[in-house]
Scaffold this motif. Structure first.
Motif, mmCIF file in Angstrom:
data_model
loop_
_atom_site.group_PDB
_atom_site.id
_atom_site.type_symbol
_atom_site.label_atom_id
_atom_site.label_comp_id
_atom_site.label_asym_id
_atom_site.label_seq_id
_atom_site.Cartn_x
_atom_site.Cartn_y
_atom_site.Cartn_z
ATOM 1 N N PHE A 176 0.823 -1.195 0.000
ATOM 2 C CA PHE A 176 0.000 0.000 0.000
ATOM 3 C C PHE A 176 0.865 1.256 0.000
ATOM 4 O O PHE A 176 1.777 1.406 0.814
ATOM 5 N N ILE A 177 0.612 2.149 -0.942
ATOM 6 C CA ILE A 177 1.275 3.452 -0.927
ATOM 7 C C ILE A 177 0.253 4.499 -1.321
ATOM 8 O O ILE A 177 -0.478 4.329 -2.290
ATOM 9 N N ASN A 178 0.192 5.552 -0.527
ATOM 10 C CA ASN A 178 -0.899 6.484 -0.707
ATOM 11 C C ASN A 178 -0.644 7.534 -1.792
ATOM 12 O O ASN A 178 -1.039 8.667 -1.649
ATOM 13 N N ARG A 179 0.059 7.161 -2.852
ATOM 14 C CA ARG A 179 0.284 8.132 -3.915
ATOM 15 C C ARG A 179 0.421 7.404 -5.244
ATOM 16 O O ARG A 179 1.099 6.395 -5.343
ATOM 17 N N ASN A 194 4.244 4.228 3.501
ATOM 18 C CA ASN A 194 4.462 5.545 4.129
ATOM 19 C C ASN A 194 3.335 5.965 5.056
ATOM 20 O O ASN A 194 2.572 6.868 4.760
ATOM 21 N N ALA A 195 3.267 5.305 6.184
ATOM 22 C CA ALA A 195 2.265 5.664 7.187
ATOM 23 C C ALA A 195 2.593 7.018 7.812
ATOM 24 O O ALA A 195 1.725 7.677 8.370
ATOM 25 N N ASP A 196 3.852 7.449 7.682
ATOM 26 C CA ASP A 196 4.295 8.653 8.380
ATOM 27 C C ASP A 196 3.529 9.906 7.988
ATOM 28 O O ASP A 196 3.269 10.766 8.823
ATOM 29 N N ASN A 197 3.150 10.023 6.713
ATOM 30 C CA ASN A 197 2.381 11.194 6.292
ATOM 31 C C ASN A 197 1.132 11.355 7.151
ATOM 32 O O ASN A 197 0.744 12.453 7.495
ATOM 33 N N GLY A 198 0.507 10.222 7.478
ATOM 34 C CA GLY A 198 -0.700 10.252 8.287
ATOM 35 C C GLY A 198 -0.410 10.559 9.748
ATOM 36 O O GLY A 198 -1.169 11.247 10.419
ATOM 37 N N ILE A 211 -7.031 17.826 11.444
ATOM 38 C CA ILE A 211 -7.578 17.572 12.772
ATOM 39 C C ILE A 211 -7.928 16.110 13.018
ATOM 40 O O ILE A 211 -7.778 15.614 14.114
ATOM 41 N N ASN A 212 -8.398 15.426 11.992
ATOM 42 C CA ASN A 212 -8.792 14.034 12.206
ATOM 43 C C ASN A 212 -7.759 13.065 11.629
ATOM 44 O O ASN A 212 -8.092 11.951 11.237
ATOM 45 N N ALA A 213 -6.491 13.507 11.579
ATOM 46 C CA ALA A 213 -5.445 12.689 10.967
ATOM 47 C C ALA A 213 -5.295 11.331 11.648
ATOM 48 O O ALA A 213 -5.177 10.305 10.988
ATOM 49 N N LEU A 214 -5.335 11.329 12.975
ATOM 50 C CA LEU A 214 -5.135 10.064 13.699
ATOM 51 C C LEU A 214 -6.281 9.096 13.475
ATOM 52 O O LEU A 214 -6.082 7.899 13.330
ATOM 53 N N GLU A 215 -7.477 9.643 13.437
ATOM 54 C CA GLU A 215 -8.639 8.808 13.153
ATOM 55 C C GLU A 215 -8.472 8.168 11.779
ATOM 56 O O GLU A 215 -8.622 6.953 11.616
ATOM 57 N N LYS A 216 -8.089 8.983 10.795
ATOM 58 C CA LYS A 216 -7.934 8.489 9.420
ATOM 59 C C LYS A 216 -6.834 7.443 9.315
ATOM 60 O O LYS A 216 -7.034 6.400 8.702
ATOM 61 N N ILE A 217 -5.667 7.714 9.910
ATOM 62 C CA ILE A 217 -4.546 6.792 9.736
ATOM 63 C C ILE A 217 -4.818 5.477 10.465
ATOM 64 O O ILE A 217 -4.495 4.404 9.960
ATOM 65 N N ILE A 264 3.372 -5.194 7.693
ATOM 66 C CA ILE A 264 4.589 -4.450 8.007
ATOM 67 C C ILE A 264 4.311 -2.967 7.785
ATOM 68 O O ILE A 264 3.860 -2.567 6.711
ATOM 69 N N ILE A 265 4.550 -2.171 8.809
ATOM 70 C CA ILE A 265 4.377 -0.723 8.672
ATOM 71 C C ILE A 265 5.763 -0.087 8.668
ATOM 72 O O ILE A 265 6.448 -0.072 9.695
ATOM 73 N N GLN A 266 6.185 0.417 7.518
ATOM 74 C CA GLN A 266 7.494 1.093 7.440
ATOM 75 C C GLN A 266 7.355 2.502 8.004
ATOM 76 O O GLN A 266 6.457 3.247 7.630
ATOM 77 N N THR A 267 8.259 2.887 8.898
ATOM 78 C CA THR A 267 8.145 4.220 9.496
ATOM 79 C C THR A 267 9.497 4.780 9.903
ATOM 80 O O THR A 267 10.435 4.029 10.187
ATOM 81 N N ARG A 268 9.568 6.105 9.928
ATOM 82 C CA ARG A 268 10.739 6.785 10.496
ATOM 83 C C ARG A 268 10.482 7.173 11.948
ATOM 84 O O ARG A 268 11.326 7.756 12.604
#
Ligand SMILES: [Zn+2]
Ligand SMILES: [Zn+2]
Length: 662
Positions: free
Chosen positions: A357-360, A491-495, A501-507, A528-532
């Motif tokens: 999954f990639i959001n772009r 890229n879960a990091d964008n979320g 305001i509702n970013a956490l709900e969305k991610i 697997i969630i890739q994150t920095r």
């Protein structure tokens, strides 16, 4: 002779109604043709009024030319829902009608609302039912089938718990009692499974209603539903107010989905509007989700909604394990870490499928000159252009303008370009070179544009063994992929770090939904969630996979911080070709609100996307503790704005309960 006076909503973007007269007694909600300036247009009778005071002499009020139909457009609950939403969202009444009236009935032509004489018989295909429900499903069906009157229920069922079967059984009860049923889904081509389940279960026409159909097809379905020939409609947000004869039940599948919210023009939530409709029609409504919205959870907590749970999957499998992969020290190849490639390899070796999954979409989101740092951006919008390899074009994802790829830098004439970041195309390319023999199937806006493309892709996925699916959120919604045992989120990091305001709900919804696509046939499924940000406190809570626990924590935080759904928020949006006009208009608006203590006003500020399609965009945030307060303030503002010369230079709108601050 007695003369009647009527307030008429005309199908133009105007806030007020216009008074016309007629010698006929006309039912509310009936279409009429009226003179308007030099034109003849369609209007809808809103109310019957007393002889207006301003009427000194007869003739000052124009006459209705003709009554167009024998029947009103809508029954009372729908008609009142339209009035309610025009008031609640502060949107011109004529445009609200236009949203829910089939295109063919919005203009003067030979189309009429006429009763149909063809009736579809409905019966249940018992062959389709020959399996047992789980105990949880059985309980849910029992509870939901006996609901009467306005009773909103959250059906919380983890992914794979068989919510659709519950919808089918409950719908059956209502159909057998001669009621009709409306089923709302976020996007029609992402939910073919739900639709075909309804088609297989019931003998009788299942009406499909969404905005991508032809106007003629929509009108036909609309009329059939209105006169009782169709008893089940499956549709998207535009079907929220489809008239259904003797409606008994509304089902909203994936109620948390952002697609229920229209973000252009009339900005409304089809979920909220359907709840209003159910209330006015005094019927039950079911809101189903594995990741319910905070708004719905708040209403459950306040005992305004009941809650029915299906906590276990039909197959008895445990939900997949979520693994956080720290990518700070691992080199990425097109956005993919080495460890991820290895995990994918062993999944492929077992003959199973991987979902990436990639959001772009596109190849690379940033196209930059290597010598001077110039970045390709859209001339009409404040956005960077995304390089699309398949089309060999730079594309603006906001206005869809396509630019040819520069041969040399417009700033320094260098021809040394770099591409940064990764989209679906680049990930696809990288994976192709790593997995030469494995089919790689890309699912995004570009690969599914053609009619039937999505169905073909889904078919290919189901008929393949080992395969890699690369896609955007289209992959995260609705579809089940039984052979997928590993999901990768690039890229879960964008979320996680988004200012929304509702970013956490969305991610959190996204992560749980993506993980839910996988592992239906395998207890060892992983995500697997890739994150920095491997230590991010929220990510570590989401990682447990317990969405409801995470959501209830979010809810308490929002309550403490006075954020939606505990406060009401309106964005006063403004756009025009010059920044000055926006700022002048909004500053004046802020000034007249400055002495009010019951609301909190922030701005004017440039919008997150400060220019779109050639227009600059600015906004003002208006917070109020209560909807009723906010409503009063916005009414006051509307009256003011209509008097101001500044209003003519800008396009302004209210965005009530916004979900997207960009
Ligand atoms: Zn340059
Ligand atoms: Zn653009």
């Amino acid at each position: 002779m007695k003369i009647f006076y009527y307030d008429i909503a005309v199908s133009l973007p105007l806030r007020q109604c216009f008074t016309y007269s007629s010698e006929l007694k006309i039912t509310k909600g009936t279409r009429v043709s009226v003179p308007f300036g030099k034109r003849k247009i369609v209007g809808v009778v809103i109310r019957n009024i007393q002889k207006p005071d301003f009427l000194k002499k007869a003739g000052a009020i124009k006459k209705i030319i003709a009554v167009l139909d024998e029947y009103p457009l809508f029954d009372k609950p729908i008609f009142d829902s339209i009035l309610w939403s025009s008031d609640y969202y502060h949107h011109p009444i004529g445009e609200v009608f236009n949203t829910f009236v089939p295109t063919e009935l919005r203009k003067i032509n030979n189309k009429k609302i006429e009763a149909l004489r063809e009736f579809s018989e409905y019966s249940v295909n018992e062959d389709d039912k020959k399996f047992d429900l789980t105990k949880d499903q059985e309980k849910a069906v029992k509870a939901l089938s006996k609901s009467k009157g306005f009773s909103p229920t959250l059906l919380y069922g983890v992914t794979g718990s068989g919510k659709t079967e519950v919808y089918l059984r409950v719908a059956e009860t209502f159909i057998k009692n001669n009621k009709s049923v409306l089923v709302l889904v976020p996007e029609i081509n992402l939910t073919p499974q739900l639709l075909s389940r309804f088609e297989n279960r019931f003998n009788g026409e299942i009406g499909i209603y969404h905005s991508k159909q032809t106007a003629a097809k929509r009108l036909k379905t609309w009329l059939k539903a209105k006169f009782g020939s169709i008893k089940i409609i499956v549709g998207t947000r535009s079907s929220a107010l489809v008239p259904l004869d003797n409606i008994g039940l509304i089902i909203i599948d994936e109620e948390h989905d952002q697609s229920f919210r229209q973000s252009e023009g009339f900005k409304f939530s089809a979920r909220d509007l359907s709840i209003k409709r159910a209330q006015l029609a005094n019927i039950p409504i079911i809101l189903g989700s594995a990741t319910p919205s905070l708004q719905t959870l708040k209403l459950v907590k306040e005992n305004k909604f009941t809650r029915v749970d299906i906590p276990n999957r039909v197959d008895g499998n445990k939900p997949p394990k979520l693994i956080v992969l720290d990518i700070n020290n691992s080199p990425l190849i097109g956005g993919v870490a080495r460890e991820t490639i290895e995990a994918m390899q062993s999944t492929i070796d077992r003959g199973e499928q991987v979902l990436v999954f990639i959001n772009r979409r596109g190849f690379a989101p940033l196209y930059q000159c290597g010598s001077c740092g110039w970045v390709a951006d859209c001339k009409s919008c404040d956005t960077n252009l995304v390089f699309h390899q398949a089309r060999n074009r730079l594309i603006c994802h906001r206005c869809e303008s396509a630019y040819s790829v520069n041969s040399s830098c417009p700033a320094c004439k260098s021809n040394d370009f770099n591409m940064h970041g990764a989209g679906t195309e680049r990930v696809e390319e990288v994976l192709k070179s790593n997995f030469v023999k494995t089919p790689i199937i890309r699912v995004d806006h570009d690969s599914t544009k053609k009619v039937g493309a999505m169905e073909a892709i889904v078919k290919k996925i189901h008929s393949s063994d080992a395969a890699i699916l690369v896609g955007t959120q289209m992959l995260a919604k609705g579809h089940d992929f039984p052979k997928v045992t590993l999901s990768v989120i690039l890229n879960a990091d964008n979320g996680l770090i988004s200012p929304e305001i509702n970013a956490l709900e969305k991610i959190s919804q996204l992560l749980i939904q993506v993980s839910g696509r996988a592992g239906r046939n395998n207890n060892l499924a992983k995500v697997i969630i890739q994150t920095r940000y491997p230590d991010d406190i929220n990510l570590n809570k989401i990682k447990t996979g317990d969405y409801m626990k995470f959501a209830s924590q979010c809810l308490s935080t929002n309550e403490q911080m006075n954020l939606p759904p505990f406060t009401t928020l309106c964005l006063l949006r403004c756009s025009s070709p010059t920044q000055r006009s926006n700022v002048d208009f909004l500053e004046k608006a802020v000034l007249i609100l400055s002495n009010r203590t019951d609301i909190n006003v922030i701005g004017p500020l440039p919008s997150l996307v400060s220019k779109s399609k050639g227009n600059y965009r600015h906004q003002v945030y208006i917070h109020a503790p209560k909807k009723t307060f906010l409503n009063k303030v916005l009414k006051f503002l509307t009256t003011e704005f209509e008097k101001w010369p500044e209003s003519n230079k800008v396009k302004w709108s209210f965005d009530i309960d916004p979900i997207d601050l960009s």
